[in-house]
Design a protein around this motif. Structure first.
Motif, PDB file in Angstrom:
ATOM      1  N   LEU A 107     -43.735 -57.333  89.929  1.00 61.85           N
ATOM      2  CA  LEU A 107     -42.939 -58.724  89.263  1.00 61.85           C
ATOM      3  C   LEU A 107     -41.971 -58.276  88.662  1.00 61.85           C
ATOM      4  N   PRO A 108     -41.337 -58.942  87.700  1.00 61.69           N
ATOM      5  CA  PRO A 108     -40.418 -58.527  86.432  1.00 61.69           C
ATOM      6  C   PRO A 108     -41.694 -59.163  85.909  1.00 61.69           C
ATOM      7  N   PHE A 109     -41.587 -58.483  84.462  1.00 60.64           N
ATOM      8  CA  PHE A 109     -42.458 -58.830  83.376  1.00 60.64           C
ATOM      9  C   PHE A 109     -41.571 -58.921  81.977  1.00 60.64           C
ATOM     10  N   VAL A 110     -41.787 -59.832  81.067  1.00 60.45           N
ATOM     11  CA  VAL A 110     -41.375 -60.293  80.116  1.00 60.45           C
ATOM     12  C   VAL A 110     -42.391 -60.398  78.912  1.00 60.45           C
ATOM     13  N   THR A 111     -41.543 -59.968  78.100  1.00 59.61           N
ATOM     14  CA  THR A 111     -42.767 -59.893  76.582  1.00 59.61           C
ATOM     15  C   THR A 111     -42.191 -60.549  75.531  1.00 59.61           C
ATOM     16  N   ALA A 112     -42.692 -61.528  75.007  1.00 62.24           N
ATOM     17  CA  ALA A 112     -42.270 -62.542  73.950  1.00 62.24           C
ATOM     18  C   ALA A 112     -43.296 -61.751  72.941  1.00 62.24           C
ATOM     19  N   VAL A 113     -42.584 -61.277  72.049  1.00 62.36           N
ATOM     20  CA  VAL A 113     -42.368 -60.566  70.414  1.00 62.36           C
ATOM     21  C   VAL A 113     -43.326 -61.034  69.576  1.00 62.36           C
ATOM     22  N   ASN A 114     -44.031 -61.805  69.216  1.00 66.11           N
ATOM     23  CA  ASN A 114     -44.691 -62.732  68.110  1.00 66.11           C
ATOM     24  C   ASN A 114     -44.959 -62.825  66.423  1.00 66.11           C
ATOM     25  N   GLY A 115     -44.315 -61.398  66.168  1.00 69.89           N
ATOM     26  CA  GLY A 115     -44.682 -61.099  64.911  1.00 69.89           C
ATOM     27  C   GLY A 115     -44.905 -59.211  64.960  1.00 69.89           C
ATOM     28  N   PRO A 116     -45.685 -58.640  64.145  1.00 65.42           N
ATOM     29  CA  PRO A 116     -45.758 -56.984  63.933  1.00 65.42           C
ATOM     30  C   PRO A 116     -46.130 -57.149  65.560  1.00 65.42           C
ATOM     31  N   ALA A 117     -45.674 -55.035  65.660  1.00 64.69           N
ATOM     32  CA  ALA A 117     -46.092 -54.608  67.591  1.00 64.69           C
ATOM     33  C   ALA A 117     -46.151 -53.202  67.030  1.00 64.69           C
ATOM     34  N   ALA A 118     -47.402 -52.758  66.440  1.00 67.25           N
ATOM     35  CA  ALA A 118     -47.489 -51.816  65.525  1.00 67.25           C
ATOM     36  C   ALA A 118     -48.564 -50.174  66.953  1.00 67.25           C
ATOM     37  N   GLY A 119     -48.314 -49.639  66.870  1.00 67.06           N
ATOM     38  CA  GLY A 119     -48.699 -48.160  67.593  1.00 67.06           C
ATOM     39  C   GLY A 119     -48.307 -48.713  69.440  1.00 67.06           C
ATOM     40  N   ALA A 120     -49.665 -48.278  69.453  1.00 63.48           N
ATOM     41  CA  ALA A 120     -49.327 -49.334  71.314  1.00 63.48           C
ATOM     42  C   ALA A 120     -48.821 -50.576  71.415  1.00 63.48           C
ATOM     43  N   GLY A 121     -49.025 -51.832  71.058  1.00 62.88           N
ATOM     44  CA  GLY A 121     -48.849 -52.426  70.659  1.00 62.88           C
ATOM     45  C   GLY A 121     -46.892 -52.495  70.792  1.00 62.88           C
ATOM     46  N   ALA A 122     -46.660 -51.868  70.508  1.00 65.07           N
ATOM     47  CA  ALA A 122     -45.240 -51.299  70.443  1.00 65.07           C
ATOM     48  C   ALA A 122     -45.108 -51.344  71.753  1.00 65.07           C
ATOM     49  N   SER A 123     -45.503 -49.834  72.103  1.00 63.18           N
ATOM     50  CA  SER A 123     -45.504 -49.668  73.179  1.00 63.18           C
ATOM     51  C   SER A 123     -45.708 -50.861  74.735  1.00 63.18           C
ATOM     52  N   ILE A 124     -46.179 -51.526  74.230  1.00 64.63           N
ATOM     53  CA  ILE A 124     -46.908 -52.319  75.388  1.00 64.63           C
ATOM     54  C   ILE A 124     -45.436 -53.087  75.866  1.00 64.63           C
ATOM     55  N   ALA A 125     -45.285 -54.104  74.312  1.00 74.46           N
ATOM     56  CA  ALA A 125     -44.027 -54.359  73.800  1.00 74.46           C
ATOM     57  C   ALA A 125     -42.877 -54.446  74.670  1.00 74.46           C
ATOM     58  N   LEU A 126     -43.038 -52.751  74.169  1.00 78.68           N
ATOM     59  CA  LEU A 126     -41.341 -52.609  74.108  1.00 78.68           C
ATOM     60  C   LEU A 126     -41.172 -52.449  75.434  1.00 78.68           C
ATOM     61  N   ALA A 127     -42.162 -51.710  76.610  1.00 84.85           N
ATOM     62  CA  ALA A 127     -42.898 -51.779  78.316  1.00 84.85           C
ATOM     63  C   ALA A 127     -42.460 -53.306  79.246  1.00 84.85           C
ATOM     64  N   GLY A 128     -41.376 -54.357  78.209  1.00 86.95           N
ATOM     65  CA  GLY A 128     -41.392 -54.963  78.832  1.00 86.95           C
ATOM     66  C   GLY A 128     -39.923 -55.350  79.568  1.00 86.95           C
ATOM     67  N   ASP A 129     -39.565 -55.642  80.637  1.00 83.53           N
ATOM     68  CA  ASP A 129     -38.405 -55.460  81.261  1.00 83.53           C
ATOM     69  C   ASP A 129     -37.016 -56.356  80.200  1.00 83.53           C
TER      70      ASP A 129
END
Length: 269
Positions: A107-129
């Motif tokens: 199913l689709p995966f959406v990320t809503a990035v509400n501030g800093p996305a660093a390191g592994a957090g950036a990877s997970i955020a940018l993995a969103g469709d």
């Protein structure tokens, strides 16, 4: 299951996973990642959600791996001790399984990035469709600042989004990339004002939740499979996926709705 470090809610076909450790800017301890894996598996296995939306509580998406070693509410085994160590072990046991599950979701995966996305957090955020970011958000490849290398899929994801030159500069300089710059570089889909982020993200998720879920799954699989393939192999992937899409109830409904000049009522089947 009752979660300590995340929130998982489902309504109207939208499963919302919120990383809920605002006191440490949603740092990812092993306990947090284990809960995220459990939640993603639950969303997949229940089969009632038609889109996964992920965000962070408080003022950031995630500061990345929790290095506090048990401080600030982290699990005792969450940190990286000083001195030489196998810093890749936690990737094998926790972070990589999470990323693979997110990539393989049907199913689709959406990320809503509400501030800093660093390191592994950036990877997970940018993995969103589809990635929507608040204007105050930024992305940071922070690994080099502590003498480590990018991980959790960064070296696979970032060059495909921003290109090799920009990705390599991000990784080697360890500098923040503001949301507007990330949009300009093609890393994310959209930037919105901070107070509009969740409304925009929910509206997008609601649209996807009413769409042809199985076709979405084939689209996200097809993109991953075709990125590095020759044209002839990419055409074969499209042929196979089109056959599968054509066998769905949603395809039949879509054609009928088109001929009847009405909106399609997709069921995700």
């Amino acid at each position: 299951m009752a979660y300590e470090h995340i929130l998982l809610e489902e309504q109207d076909g939208i499963a919302t996973l919120t990383i809920n450790r605002p006191q440490v800017l949603n740092g990812l301890s092993t306990h947090t990642v284990a809960e995220m894996i459990h939640a993603v598996d639950a969303v997949r296995d229940r089969g009632t959600a038609r889109v996964l939306l992920m965000t962070g509580a408080g003022r950031g998406f995630s500061s990345g791996a929790d290095l506090s070693g048990g401080n600030a509410g982290a699990a005792p085994d969450s940190g990286l001790p000083s001195g030489p160590m196998d810093a890749g072990k936690v990737l094998e046991t926790h972070f990589n399984p999470l990323l693979e599950r997110l990539m393989d979701l049907p199913l689709p995966f959406v990320t809503a990035v509400n501030g800093p996305a660093a390191g592994a957090g950036a990877s997970i955020a940018l993995a969103g469709d589809i990635v929507i970011a608040a204007r105050s958000a930024y992305f940071l490849q922070a690994f080099v600042n502590i003498g480590l290398v990018p991980d959790v899929g960064s070296t696979w994801i970032l060059p495909r989004l921003a290109g090799r030159a920009r990705a390599q500069a991000m990784m080697m300089l360890g500098e923040k990339v503001p949301a507007a710059q990330a949009l300009d570089w093609g890393m994310i889909y959209k930037v919105v004002e901070d107070d509009a982020l969740m409304a925009e993200a929910h509206a997008l998720a609601a649209r996807l939740a009413k769409g042809p879920t199985r076709a979405y799954a084939l689209i996200r699989q097809g993109l991953r499979q075709c990125l590095d393939k020759p044209l002839s192999e990419g055409l074969m992937v499209e042929r196979r996926n089109q056959r599968l899409a054509g066998l769905t109830e949603d395809f039949a409904e879509g054609v009928t709705a088109f001929l009847q000049k009405r909106p399609a009522n997709f069921k995700g089947r």
